[in-house]
Design an enzyme around this catalytic site. Structure first.
Site, PDB file in Angstrom:
ATOM      1  N   GLY A  49      -5.571 -16.841   8.692  1.00  0.00           N
ATOM      2  CA  GLY A  49      -6.261 -17.889   8.304  1.00  0.00           C
ATOM      3  C   GLY A  49      -5.791 -19.076   8.911  1.00  0.00           C
ATOM      4  O   GLY A  49      -5.874 -20.061   7.769  1.00  0.00           O
ATOM      5  N   SER A  50      -6.254 -18.967   9.851  1.00  0.00           N
ATOM      6  CA  SER A  50      -6.243 -20.497  10.380  1.00  0.00           C
ATOM      7  C   SER A  50      -7.165 -21.049  10.137  1.00  0.00           C
ATOM      8  O   SER A  50      -6.982 -22.863   9.404  1.00  0.00           O
ATOM      9  CB  SER A  50      -5.938 -20.560  11.498  1.00  0.00           C
ATOM     10  OG  SER A  50      -7.485 -20.108  12.237  1.00  0.00           O
ATOM     11  N   ASN A  51      -8.016 -21.419   9.466  1.00  0.00           N
ATOM     12  CA  ASN A  51      -9.397 -21.587   8.799  1.00  0.00           C
ATOM     13  C   ASN A  51      -9.331 -22.085   7.010  1.00  0.00           C
ATOM     14  O   ASN A  51      -9.210 -22.907   7.141  1.00  0.00           O
ATOM     15  CB  ASN A  51     -10.559 -20.932   9.060  1.00  0.00           C
ATOM     16  CG  ASN A  51     -11.634 -20.639  10.121  1.00  0.00           C
ATOM     17  OD1 ASN A  51     -11.667 -22.501  10.094  1.00  0.00           O
ATOM     18  ND2 ASN A  51     -11.619 -19.976  10.708  1.00  0.00           N
ATOM     19  N   ARG A  71     -15.215  -9.063   5.655  1.00  0.00           N
ATOM     20  CA  ARG A  71     -16.104  -8.042   4.947  1.00  0.00           C
ATOM     21  C   ARG A  71     -17.228  -8.316   4.107  1.00  0.00           C
ATOM     22  O   ARG A  71     -17.372  -9.503   3.571  1.00  0.00           O
ATOM     23  CB  ARG A  71     -15.564  -7.133   3.975  1.00  0.00           C
ATOM     24  CG  ARG A  71     -13.891  -6.701   3.419  1.00  0.00           C
ATOM     25  CD  ARG A  71     -13.704  -5.100   2.604  1.00  0.00           C
ATOM     26  NE  ARG A  71     -14.569  -5.123   2.015  1.00  0.00           N
ATOM     27  CZ  ARG A  71     -14.807  -3.695   2.073  1.00  0.00           C
ATOM     28  NH1 ARG A  71     -14.455  -3.046   3.577  1.00  0.00           N
ATOM     29  NH2 ARG A  71     -15.783  -3.022   1.039  1.00  0.00           N
ATOM     30  N   LEU A  95     -19.986  -8.493   1.726  1.00  0.00           N
ATOM     31  CA  LEU A  95     -20.099  -8.287   0.887  1.00  0.00           C
ATOM     32  C   LEU A  95     -21.597  -7.837  -0.474  1.00  0.00           C
ATOM     33  O   LEU A  95     -22.842  -8.755   0.489  1.00  0.00           O
ATOM     34  CB  LEU A  95     -20.393  -9.815  -0.127  1.00  0.00           C
ATOM     35  CG  LEU A  95     -18.879 -10.579   0.511  1.00  0.00           C
ATOM     36  CD1 LEU A  95     -18.779 -11.428   0.313  1.00  0.00           C
ATOM     37  CD2 LEU A  95     -17.382  -9.595  -0.051  1.00  0.00           C
ATOM     38  N   ASN A  97     -19.730 -19.557   4.114  1.00  0.00           N
ATOM     39  CA  ASN A  97     -19.451 -18.929   5.316  1.00  0.00           C
ATOM     40  C   ASN A  97     -18.736 -19.877   6.386  1.00  0.00           C
ATOM     41  O   ASN A  97     -20.190 -20.857   7.252  1.00  0.00           O
ATOM     42  CB  ASN A  97     -19.898 -17.621   5.483  1.00  0.00           C
ATOM     43  CG  ASN A  97     -19.049 -16.348   6.513  1.00  0.00           C
ATOM     44  OD1 ASN A  97     -18.729 -16.798   6.468  1.00  0.00           O
ATOM     45  ND2 ASN A  97     -20.048 -16.128   7.450  1.00  0.00           N
ATOM     46  N   HIS A 119     -19.146 -18.465  10.674  1.00  0.00           N
ATOM     47  CA  HIS A 119     -19.336 -17.713  11.085  1.00  0.00           C
ATOM     48  C   HIS A 119     -19.215 -18.212  12.796  1.00  0.00           C
ATOM     49  O   HIS A 119     -19.547 -19.339  13.429  1.00  0.00           O
ATOM     50  CB  HIS A 119     -20.927 -17.262  11.122  1.00  0.00           C
ATOM     51  CG  HIS A 119     -20.543 -16.141  12.024  1.00  0.00           C
ATOM     52  ND1 HIS A 119     -20.215 -14.897  12.051  1.00  0.00           N
ATOM     53  CD2 HIS A 119     -21.649 -15.891  13.207  1.00  0.00           C
ATOM     54  CE1 HIS A 119     -20.913 -14.121  12.857  1.00  0.00           C
ATOM     55  NE2 HIS A 119     -21.590 -14.529  13.686  1.00  0.00           N
ATOM     56  N   GLU A 135     -14.457 -24.960  14.698  1.00  0.00           N
ATOM     57  CA  GLU A 135     -13.970 -24.136  12.929  1.00  0.00           C
ATOM     58  C   GLU A 135     -13.350 -25.082  12.307  1.00  0.00           C
ATOM     59  O   GLU A 135     -13.576 -25.234  11.196  1.00  0.00           O
ATOM     60  CB  GLU A 135     -13.334 -22.494  12.729  1.00  0.00           C
ATOM     61  CG  GLU A 135     -14.286 -21.656  13.886  1.00  0.00           C
ATOM     62  CD  GLU A 135     -14.247 -20.610  14.001  1.00  0.00           C
ATOM     63  OE1 GLU A 135     -13.691 -20.285  12.586  1.00  0.00           O
ATOM     64  OE2 GLU A 135     -14.053 -19.979  14.671  1.00  0.00           O
TER      65      GLU A 135
HETATM   66  C1  GRF Z   1     -12.851 -16.997  12.824  1.00  0.00           C
HETATM   67  O1  GRF Z   1     -13.310 -17.078  14.141  1.00  0.00           O
HETATM   68  C2  GRF Z   1     -13.935 -16.624  11.684  1.00  0.00           C
HETATM   69  O2  GRF Z   1     -14.651 -17.498  11.792  1.00  0.00           O
HETATM   70  C3  GRF Z   1     -14.102 -15.188  12.061  1.00  0.00           C
HETATM   71  O3  GRF Z   1     -12.713 -14.676  12.441  1.00  0.00           O
HETATM   72  C4  GRF Z   1     -11.915 -15.406  13.020  1.00  0.00           C
HETATM   73  C5  GRF Z   1     -11.227 -15.830  11.816  1.00  0.00           C
HETATM   74  O4  GRF Z   1      -9.719 -16.701  11.731  1.00  0.00           O
HETATM   75  N1  GRF Z   1     -14.800 -14.923  11.206  1.00  0.00           N
HETATM   76  P1  GRF Z   1      -9.193 -17.089  10.949  1.00  0.00           P
HETATM   77  O5  GRF Z   1      -8.350 -15.871  10.009  1.00  0.00           O
HETATM   78  O6  GRF Z   1      -9.855 -18.311  10.384  1.00  0.00           O
HETATM   79  O7  GRF Z   1      -7.661 -17.479  11.852  1.00  0.00           O
END
Ligand code: GRF
Length: 216
Positions: free
Chosen positions: A12-14, A87, A89, A103, A105, A170
Site C-alpha cells: 500500500g505504498s502508493n 486483480r 476486473l 490505475n 502500472h 510512482e
Molecule cells: C506497485 O509497483 C504497483 O505499480 C504494482 O504493484 C506495486 C504495489 O506497491 N501494481 P504498493 O502496494 O503500492 O506499495
C-alpha cells in the site's frame, strides 16, 4: 471536495502517497482483496475506513467483482483508484464506473502489460523503464494514458533495484494525476488525454527524468 476509494492488495505504498499528498481527494475507504494486506493496517492507523474482501471467499470472478462494486457504489466515490490492486476486473465492473477508475502500472505502457514488468524490461535490455497512470478500460492495462514517469535502466540493475527506482516515481506520478483529476484538469478527446496544467509543471510531473540515484 472529490471523494475516492482506494483498492490495494499488499503493502500500500502508493495508497500512502495519495493520502499524504494534498491531492484534493477525500479518501472514503481503502478496500483490499487480501485481508492480510499490510496497507490496511496503515489506513486504519490514519482513521480511514477499511474493507477486507477476500477474493478467495467468492466462487467466481464475477461474484467477487459484483460484491466489490456494491461496496464501492455504497460509498458513491468520484474516483476509484487501483493502487497496487493485483486483480483483473471484469468488463461489467469497469462499466459501472466509467472514466472514474484510475490505475498505476509499473511499466511504460503499452510495453509490458501484466506481471513481472521489471524483470521483463531487464530481460529485453530496455534502457529506460517507468510507470504509467491511466484510466481503466476493459482491456488489461489499457485505457487513456494520463501520465508516465521515466527512469533509466543502469548497469548492474536487478529486479529489486529497478523496482525501487520506478516505485519512487510512482509515488510522485499517482498523486499528481489524482490532483489533476480532482481539479477537473483532465479532458479525454478521442481516447487521448489532455491535461490542462501550465507547461512547466506538466513537464516536471509527466516525464520525471531524475528518479533517484543509480542503483550502484
Ligand atoms: C506497485 O509497483 C504497483 O505499480 C504494482 O504493484 C506495486 C504495489 O506497491 N501494481 P504498493 O502496494 O503500492 O506499495
Amino acid at each position: 471536495m472529490k471523494s475516492g476509494v482506494i483498492l490495494i492488495s499488499g503493502r500500500g505504498s502508493n495508497m500512502r502517497s495519495i493520502v499524504e499528498a494534498r491531492t484534493g481527494l477525500e479518501v472514503k475507504a481503502v478496500i483490499s482483496n487480501r485481508p492480510e494486506a499490510k496497507g490496511l493496517e496503515w489506513a486504519r492507523s490514519q482513521g480511514i475506513g477499511t474493507v477486507a474482501l477476500d477474493h478467495k471467499a467468492h466462487p467466481t470472478r464475477e461474484a467477487f467483482d459484483e460484491r466489490l462494486a456494491a461496496e464501492i457504489a455504497r460509498l458513491e466515490p468520484d474516483l476509484v483508484l487501483l493502487a497496487g490492486f493485483m486483480r483483473i476486473l471484469s468488463p461489467a465492473f469497469i462499466a459501472r464506473f466509467p472514466r472514474r477508475i484510475l490505475n498505476i502500472h509499473p511499466s511504460l505502457l503499452p510495453s509490458f502489460p501484466g506481471l513481472h514488468t521489471h524483470r521483463r524490461a531487464l530481460d529485453d535490455g530496455e534502457r529506460v523503464h517507468g510507470c504509467t497512470v491511466h484510466y481503466v478500460s476493459p482491456d488489461v492495462d489499457r485505457g487513456p494514458i494520463i501520465a508516465q514517469g521515466v527512469v533509466p535502466v543502469v548497469d548492474g540493475d536487478d529486479e529489486s533495484s529497478l523496482a525501487a527506482r520506478v516505485l519512487a516515481v510512482e509515488h510522485r506520478l499517482l498523486p499528481a494525476a489524482v490532483g489533476w483529476h480532482c481539479a477537473g484538469r483532465i479532458a479525454i478527446d478521442a481516447g487521448r488525454v489532455r491535461v490542462d496544467v501550465p507547461m512547466g509543471r506538466a513537464d516536471d510531473a509527466l516525464t520525471v527524468p531524475q528518479a533517484g540515484a543509480p542503483a550502484r
